[in-house]
Design a protein around this motif. Structure first.
Motif, PDB file in Angstrom:
ATOM      1  N   ILE A 122      23.767  -4.646  13.620  1.00 30.79           N
ATOM      2  CA  ILE A 122      23.577  -3.400  12.852  1.00 30.79           C
ATOM      3  C   ILE A 122      22.482  -2.558  13.504  1.00 30.79           C
ATOM      4  O   ILE A 122      22.584  -1.339  13.565  1.00 30.79           O
ATOM      5  CB  ILE A 122      23.167  -3.717  11.388  1.00 30.79           C
ATOM      6  N   ASN A 135      26.629   8.674   9.169  1.00 26.52           N
ATOM      7  CA  ASN A 135      26.841   7.582   8.211  1.00 26.52           C
ATOM      8  C   ASN A 135      27.083   6.288   8.962  1.00 26.52           C
ATOM      9  O   ASN A 135      27.822   6.265   9.945  1.00 26.52           O
ATOM     10  CB  ASN A 135      28.060   7.859   7.323  1.00 26.52           C
ATOM     11  N   GLY A 136      26.434   5.216   8.491  1.00 26.12           N
ATOM     12  CA  GLY A 136      26.646   3.908   9.112  1.00 26.12           C
ATOM     13  C   GLY A 136      25.832   3.680  10.375  1.00 26.12           C
ATOM     14  O   GLY A 136      25.980   2.651  11.037  1.00 26.12           O
ATOM     15  N   ALA A 137      24.926   4.625  10.722  1.00 27.23           N
ATOM     16  CA  ALA A 137      24.131   4.481  11.958  1.00 27.23           C
ATOM     17  C   ALA A 137      23.098   3.366  11.846  1.00 27.23           C
ATOM     18  O   ALA A 137      22.592   2.887  12.865  1.00 27.23           O
ATOM     19  CB  ALA A 137      23.440   5.801  12.288  1.00 27.23           C
ATOM     20  N   GLY A 138      22.749   2.981  10.608  1.00 27.53           N
ATOM     21  CA  GLY A 138      21.779   1.898  10.442  1.00 27.53           C
ATOM     22  C   GLY A 138      20.453   2.343   9.844  1.00 27.53           C
ATOM     23  O   GLY A 138      19.484   1.568   9.825  1.00 27.53           O
ATOM     24  N   LYS A 139      20.399   3.556   9.311  1.00 27.73           N
ATOM     25  CA  LYS A 139      19.129   4.121   8.830  1.00 27.73           C
ATOM     26  C   LYS A 139      18.557   3.322   7.645  1.00 27.73           C
ATOM     27  O   LYS A 139      17.388   2.964   7.649  1.00 27.73           O
ATOM     28  CB  LYS A 139      19.328   5.594   8.423  1.00 27.73           C
ATOM     29  N   THR A 140      19.410   3.066   6.641  1.00 28.25           N
ATOM     30  CA  THR A 140      18.929   2.325   5.474  1.00 28.25           C
ATOM     31  C   THR A 140      18.558   0.899   5.854  1.00 28.25           C
ATOM     32  O   THR A 140      17.548   0.353   5.389  1.00 28.25           O
ATOM     33  CB  THR A 140      20.003   2.330   4.365  1.00 28.25           C
ATOM     34  N   THR A 141      19.362   0.297   6.722  1.00 25.89           N
ATOM     35  CA  THR A 141      19.051  -1.061   7.182  1.00 25.89           C
ATOM     36  C   THR A 141      17.682  -1.068   7.860  1.00 25.89           C
ATOM     37  O   THR A 141      16.872  -1.976   7.615  1.00 25.89           O
ATOM     38  CB  THR A 141      20.142  -1.559   8.155  1.00 25.89           C
ATOM     39  N   HIS A 181      19.825  13.133   4.794  1.00 24.88           N
ATOM     40  CA  HIS A 181      20.955  13.872   5.363  1.00 24.88           C
ATOM     41  C   HIS A 181      20.767  15.385   5.246  1.00 24.88           C
ATOM     42  O   HIS A 181      21.440  16.141   5.947  1.00 24.88           O
ATOM     43  CB  HIS A 181      22.256  13.477   4.651  1.00 24.88           C
TER      44      HIS A 181
END
Ligand SMILES: Nc1ncnc2c1ncn2[C@@H]1O[C@H](COP(=O)(O)OP(=O)(O)OP(=O)(O)O)[C@@H](O)[C@H]1O
Length: 258
Positions: free
Chosen positions: A21, A41-47, A206
């Protein structure tokens, strides 16, 4: 002598269920800096924010906060070094009033304990401070309403007021503008601009309106890796970033939705 950075990530990777991730992320955030992390979206920012905050352990690499290696510390111990993170969904006590939420945050900040209602009522100084926070955040009108009865935008505001009241040294904001009405965004940008400079802020967002008005530097994530890192001007001019993300995101901004 240079100041100790507020945050250093050294070669951080995160694998979940065999899936990579985050891959080899290194970055440095200086004290007082406002850093935005953007990407599709899905780039890994929240992770990435969860790895910094300690909600997810890094698979490889090191997380260093104000010079202290916190890689192996659980989230609640990272709070002791002054690190706080907000969530995409507002984390507030739904059954309590706005005022009670602020009072509890202030008490936690003072005593680093979960405040009990009895203690809250007995502490005049905390009560006065709560009134100041409520006024500052435009929450006086809803101070006696249980948070579960408030619209989403207000719940978000209560959460942010409670987090900021804890005076973290390093604040991680995960999409704080999500759920705000378009006409609430300017006041929110204004509020962010007023945050004290002894607070370092890392923002995942965003809304390009928020990002470009707030950030000193921007890190762009793409497929779990750093695609670019620079000032807002540098990022806006970066052709790789334009191709991967910004062109689409800015169209949204111009259309007034971002
Ligand atoms: N627990 C998990 N198990 C499996 N895959 C996961 C898990 N958490 C995240 N992912 C995947 O990791 C990738 C990154 O997710 P993440 O939520 O960090 O991205 P993001 O950049 O914050 O996206 P968004 O902008 O949509 O919030 C996504 O492909 C997601 O599906």
């Amino acid at each position: 002598m240079t100041a100790v950075p507020a945050l250093q990530l050294e070669h951080v990777s995160k694998t979940i269920g065999g899936l990579t991730i985050l891959e080899d992320i290194s970055l440095t955030v200086q004290p007082g800096e406002r850093r935005a992390i953007i990407g599709p979206n899905g780039a890994g920012k929240t992770t990435l924010l969860n790895v910094i905050a300690g909600f997810l352990p890094a698979t490889r690499g090191r997380v260093i906060v104000f010079g202290r290696d916190v890689t192996r510390l659980p989230a609640h111990r990272r709070v002791d070094v002054g690190l706080l993170k907000t969530n995409q969904q507002p984390a507030v006590f739904q059954e309590l009033t706005t005022r009670q939420n602020i009072l509890i945050a202030l008490l936690r900040g003072r005593h680093r304990l979960l405040g009990l209602t009895g203690q809250v009522n007995s502490d005049r100084a905390v009560q006065r401070e709560a009134e100041r926070v409520l006024e500052e955040w435009g929450l006086l009108d809803v101070s006696d309403i249980e948070v579960r009865h408030l619209p989403h935008g207000y719940q978000r505001r209560v959460e942010l007021a409670a987090r900021f009241a804890l005076r973290p040294r390093l604040l991680l904001l995960d999409e704080p503008a999500a759920g705000l009405a378009v006409d609430e965004i300017p006041a929110f940008i204004e509020r962010l601009a007023q945050l004290p400079r002894d607070m370092t802020v890392v923002l995942v967002e965003h809304s390009m309106r928020v990002v470009f008005s707030f950030a000193d530097r921007i890190t762009v994530l793409h497929h779990g890796a750093v695609l670019a890192d620079g000032t807002p001007d540098e990022i806006q001019r970066n052709e790789d970033v334009q191709a991967a993300y910004l062109a689409g995101a800015m169209r949204g901004r111009n259309a007034g939705t971002a």
